[in-house]
Scaffold this motif. Structure first.
Motif, PDB file in Angstrom:
ATOM      1  N   PRO A  25       0.828  -1.204   0.000  1.00  0.00           N
ATOM      2  CA  PRO A  25       0.000   0.000   0.000  1.00  0.00           C
ATOM      3  C   PRO A  25       0.861   1.253   0.000  1.00  0.00           C
ATOM      4  O   PRO A  25       2.005   1.231   0.449  1.00  0.00           O
ATOM      5  CB  PRO A  25      -0.792  -0.121   1.310  1.00  0.00           C
ATOM      6  N   ALA A  26       0.314   2.322  -0.524  1.00  0.00           N
ATOM      7  CA  ALA A  26       1.022   3.600  -0.488  1.00  0.00           C
ATOM      8  C   ALA A  26       0.772   4.265   0.864  1.00  0.00           C
ATOM      9  O   ALA A  26      -0.151   3.919   1.595  1.00  0.00           O
ATOM     10  CB  ALA A  26       0.516   4.495  -1.614  1.00  0.00           C
ATOM     11  N   ALA A  27       1.630   5.216   1.186  1.00  0.00           N
ATOM     12  CA  ALA A  27       1.385   6.019   2.377  1.00  0.00           C
ATOM     13  C   ALA A  27       0.024   6.695   2.251  1.00  0.00           C
ATOM     14  O   ALA A  27      -0.435   7.010   1.152  1.00  0.00           O
ATOM     15  CB  ALA A  27       2.483   7.052   2.554  1.00  0.00           C
ATOM     16  N   GLN A  28      -0.612   6.901   3.372  1.00  0.00           N
ATOM     17  CA  GLN A  28      -1.967   7.461   3.368  1.00  0.00           C
ATOM     18  C   GLN A  28      -1.990   8.815   4.055  1.00  0.00           C
ATOM     19  O   GLN A  28      -1.336   9.009   5.080  1.00  0.00           O
ATOM     20  CB  GLN A  28      -2.912   6.501   4.093  1.00  0.00           C
ATOM     21  N   GLN A  29      -2.763   9.720   3.491  1.00  0.00           N
ATOM     22  CA  GLN A  29      -2.899  11.056   4.068  1.00  0.00           C
ATOM     23  C   GLN A  29      -4.387  11.372   4.184  1.00  0.00           C
ATOM     24  O   GLN A  29      -5.144  11.187   3.220  1.00  0.00           O
ATOM     25  CB  GLN A  29      -2.205  12.074   3.170  1.00  0.00           C
ATOM     26  N   GLU A  30      -4.811  11.821   5.351  1.00  0.00           N
ATOM     27  CA  GLU A  30      -6.220  12.115   5.552  1.00  0.00           C
ATOM     28  C   GLU A  30      -6.377  13.323   6.463  1.00  0.00           C
ATOM     29  O   GLU A  30      -5.480  13.648   7.250  1.00  0.00           O
ATOM     30  CB  GLU A  30      -6.940  10.904   6.156  1.00  0.00           C
ATOM     31  N   VAL A  31      -7.514  13.978   6.343  1.00  0.00           N
ATOM     32  CA  VAL A  31      -7.861  15.076   7.229  1.00  0.00           C
ATOM     33  C   VAL A  31      -8.815  14.538   8.291  1.00  0.00           C
ATOM     34  O   VAL A  31      -9.832  13.915   7.965  1.00  0.00           O
ATOM     35  CB  VAL A  31      -8.516  16.235   6.456  1.00  0.00           C
ATOM     36  N   VAL A  32      -8.460  14.762   9.545  1.00  0.00           N
ATOM     37  CA  VAL A  32      -9.310  14.314  10.647  1.00  0.00           C
ATOM     38  C   VAL A  32      -9.693  15.527  11.493  1.00  0.00           C
ATOM     39  O   VAL A  32      -8.928  16.475  11.622  1.00  0.00           O
ATOM     40  CB  VAL A  32      -8.600  13.252  11.519  1.00  0.00           C
ATOM     41  N   LYS A  33     -10.878  15.479  12.046  1.00  0.00           N
ATOM     42  CA  LYS A  33     -11.362  16.550  12.919  1.00  0.00           C
ATOM     43  C   LYS A  33     -11.374  16.031  14.352  1.00  0.00           C
ATOM     44  O   LYS A  33     -11.922  14.964  14.624  1.00  0.00           O
ATOM     45  CB  LYS A  33     -12.750  17.017  12.480  1.00  0.00           C
ATOM     46  N   VAL A  34     -10.770  16.804  15.234  1.00  0.00           N
ATOM     47  CA  VAL A  34     -10.620  16.403  16.627  1.00  0.00           C
ATOM     48  C   VAL A  34     -11.329  17.422  17.509  1.00  0.00           C
ATOM     49  O   VAL A  34     -11.197  18.636  17.316  1.00  0.00           O
ATOM     50  CB  VAL A  34      -9.132  16.291  17.009  1.00  0.00           C
ATOM     51  N   LYS A  35     -12.045  16.925  18.481  1.00  0.00           N
ATOM     52  CA  LYS A  35     -12.826  17.778  19.371  1.00  0.00           C
ATOM     53  C   LYS A  35     -11.942  18.451  20.406  1.00  0.00           C
ATOM     54  O   LYS A  35     -11.141  17.817  21.084  1.00  0.00           O
ATOM     55  CB  LYS A  35     -13.890  16.939  20.075  1.00  0.00           C
ATOM     56  N   LEU A  83       5.302  14.741   2.417  1.00  0.00           N
ATOM     57  CA  LEU A  83       5.187  14.114   3.733  1.00  0.00           C
ATOM     58  C   LEU A  83       4.994  12.604   3.632  1.00  0.00           C
ATOM     59  O   LEU A  83       5.395  11.863   4.542  1.00  0.00           O
ATOM     60  CB  LEU A  83       4.033  14.737   4.513  1.00  0.00           C
ATOM     61  N   LYS A  84       4.397  12.131   2.540  1.00  0.00           N
ATOM     62  CA  LYS A  84       4.238  10.683   2.368  1.00  0.00           C
ATOM     63  C   LYS A  84       5.609  10.009   2.244  1.00  0.00           C
ATOM     64  O   LYS A  84       5.855   8.967   2.855  1.00  0.00           O
ATOM     65  CB  LYS A  84       3.383  10.386   1.147  1.00  0.00           C
ATOM     66  N   ALA A  85       6.481  10.616   1.468  1.00  0.00           N
ATOM     67  CA  ALA A  85       7.830  10.054   1.330  1.00  0.00           C
ATOM     68  C   ALA A  85       8.577  10.101   2.655  1.00  0.00           C
ATOM     69  O   ALA A  85       9.291   9.161   3.014  1.00  0.00           O
ATOM     70  CB  ALA A  85       8.606  10.815   0.245  1.00  0.00           C
ATOM     71  N   ALA A  86       8.406  11.190   3.400  1.00  0.00           N
ATOM     72  CA  ALA A  86       9.072  11.304   4.698  1.00  0.00           C
ATOM     73  C   ALA A  86       8.544  10.257   5.676  1.00  0.00           C
ATOM     74  O   ALA A  86       9.310   9.635   6.416  1.00  0.00           O
ATOM     75  CB  ALA A  86       8.877  12.712   5.262  1.00  0.00           C
ATOM     76  N   ALA A  87       7.224  10.057   5.689  1.00  0.00           N
ATOM     77  CA  ALA A  87       6.645   9.042   6.574  1.00  0.00           C
ATOM     78  C   ALA A  87       7.180   7.662   6.246  1.00  0.00           C
ATOM     79  O   ALA A  87       7.517   6.872   7.143  1.00  0.00           O
ATOM     80  CB  ALA A  87       5.117   9.069   6.463  1.00  0.00           C
ATOM     81  N   ASN A  88       7.294   7.347   4.956  1.00  0.00           N
ATOM     82  CA  ASN A  88       7.835   6.050   4.541  1.00  0.00           C
ATOM     83  C   ASN A  88       9.305   5.927   4.891  1.00  0.00           C
ATOM     84  O   ASN A  88       9.776   4.884   5.365  1.00  0.00           O
ATOM     85  CB  ASN A  88       7.649   5.867   3.038  1.00  0.00           C
ATOM     86  N   ARG A  89      10.060   6.994   4.627  1.00  0.00           N
ATOM     87  CA  ARG A  89      11.510   6.945   4.822  1.00  0.00           C
ATOM     88  C   ARG A  89      11.872   6.703   6.280  1.00  0.00           C
ATOM     89  O   ARG A  89      12.774   5.931   6.592  1.00  0.00           O
ATOM     90  CB  ARG A  89      12.134   8.261   4.339  1.00  0.00           C
ATOM     91  N   TYR A  90      11.177   7.357   7.177  1.00  0.00           N
ATOM     92  CA  TYR A  90      11.555   7.283   8.587  1.00  0.00           C
ATOM     93  C   TYR A  90      10.649   6.376   9.413  1.00  0.00           C
ATOM     94  O   TYR A  90      10.914   6.168  10.599  1.00  0.00           O
ATOM     95  CB  TYR A  90      11.549   8.694   9.184  1.00  0.00           C
ATOM     96  N   GLY A  91       9.581   5.838   8.813  1.00  0.00           N
ATOM     97  CA  GLY A  91       8.685   4.973   9.552  1.00  0.00           C
ATOM     98  C   GLY A  91       7.974   5.704  10.680  1.00  0.00           C
ATOM     99  O   GLY A  91       7.939   5.231  11.819  1.00  0.00           O
ATOM    100  N   ILE A  92       7.399   6.852  10.344  1.00  0.00           N
ATOM    101  CA  ILE A  92       6.757   7.695  11.359  1.00  0.00           C
ATOM    102  C   ILE A  92       5.359   8.099  10.897  1.00  0.00           C
ATOM    103  O   ILE A  92       5.055   8.099   9.700  1.00  0.00           O
ATOM    104  CB  ILE A  92       7.572   8.973  11.646  1.00  0.00           C
TER     105      ILE A  92
END
Length: 264
Positions: A25-35, A83-92
């Motif tokens: 799977p590819a890295a995933q990016q989503e918008v979430v709303k937090v109370k 940011l997807k590449a960064a998340a994959n590169r560093y596992g964060i």
């Protein structure tokens, strides 16, 4: 008989196709709303690495909270940096909250602006309950650019039990030098009427209260208008014998500089 290496065999084709590569799977990016109790719903862009999405993956991930600057929102980093590449590169996992023009502290003059409470309490708790995170201070870091650099250090220095690592890129770490800029007086009141309040909310003045044990990195460009206040913070940390990394490189207050600085 077998054909010599490199020569074709006549008759039926007995060669086997190479196995198809396993789908990832590819890295995933989503918008979430937090109370938020004080502010209602706050939007955040969350990026998770591809490995997180593997069905058999039970790994818990460190989280970097990445703050935007004045005039931007939670989408700013994702629009300009990969940011997807960064998340994959560093596992964060990378979380970009919307800080509006708050400077990421709780405003003493507007009870509806509680971004320090949101960032260091409400959002962290929500992320840890909705993602597989390393839910302790050493699995959690905060950084940002400009206003976000100030906000990252402000939150980290005041909440060392939450943040094990922190950083700042071109951070506005001494707001008392810019009393008529960037809506700060709308958050703190006029400087002339509230000088002590302004000094209390400047990151550079938190140095005496910093507790040992945090990883700290400060980064700025030599042509940035925040260059001197970052040098002052560096000197204050040296005087207090607080370990930290301090980097000055050629560059100004620009996305070109911050995108380069992000990996560091």
């Amino acid at each position: 008989s077998k054909a010599p290496r490199g020569e074709a065999q006549h008759g039926a084709d007995t060669t086997q196709a190479a196995p198809a590569p396993k789908w990832q799977p590819a890295a995933q990016q989503e918008v979430v709303k937090v109370k938020s109790v004080a502010m209602g719903e706050v939007s955040n862009t969350v990026t998770v690495p591809a490995s997180y999405l593997a069905a058999s993956d039970t790994t818990h991930y460190p989280v970097v909270y990445l703050l935007h600057g004045f005039g931007d929102d939670h989408t700013a980093w994702a629009k300009r940096a990969d940011l997807k590449a960064a998340a994959n590169r560093y596992g964060i996992i990378i979380v970009c909250p919307d800080g509006k023009t708050s400077w990421y502290f709780d405003s003493p003059v507007n009870p509806k602006l509680r971004y320090e409470t949101y960032i260091s309490s409400e959002l962290v708790q929500w992320v840890d309950s909705h993602y597989r995170t390393r839910a302790h201070r050493m699995g959690r870091a905060i950084t940002g650019l400009s206003m976000g650099g100030h906000g990252a250090l402000w939150n980290a220095f005041r909440h060392p039990d939450v943040w094990g690592s922190c950083g700042s890129m071109s951070g506005g770490v001494d707001i008392t030098k810019f009393t008529d800029r960037w809506h700060i007086k709308a958050r703190l009141g006029n400087y002339e009427d509230n000088p002590e309040r302004w000094h209390q909310h400047a990151v550079v003045n938190l140095v005496p209260s910093i507790q040992p044990g945090q990883n700290i990195i400060i980064d700025d460009g030599a042509d940035d208008f925040f260059y001197q206040v970052n040098c002052n913070l560096h000197e204050a940390l040296l005087k207090a014998k607080i370990p930290h990394d301090f980097t000055i490189r050629p560059g100004a207050h620009s996305w070109k500089y911050w995108i380069n600085a992000l990996d560091y």
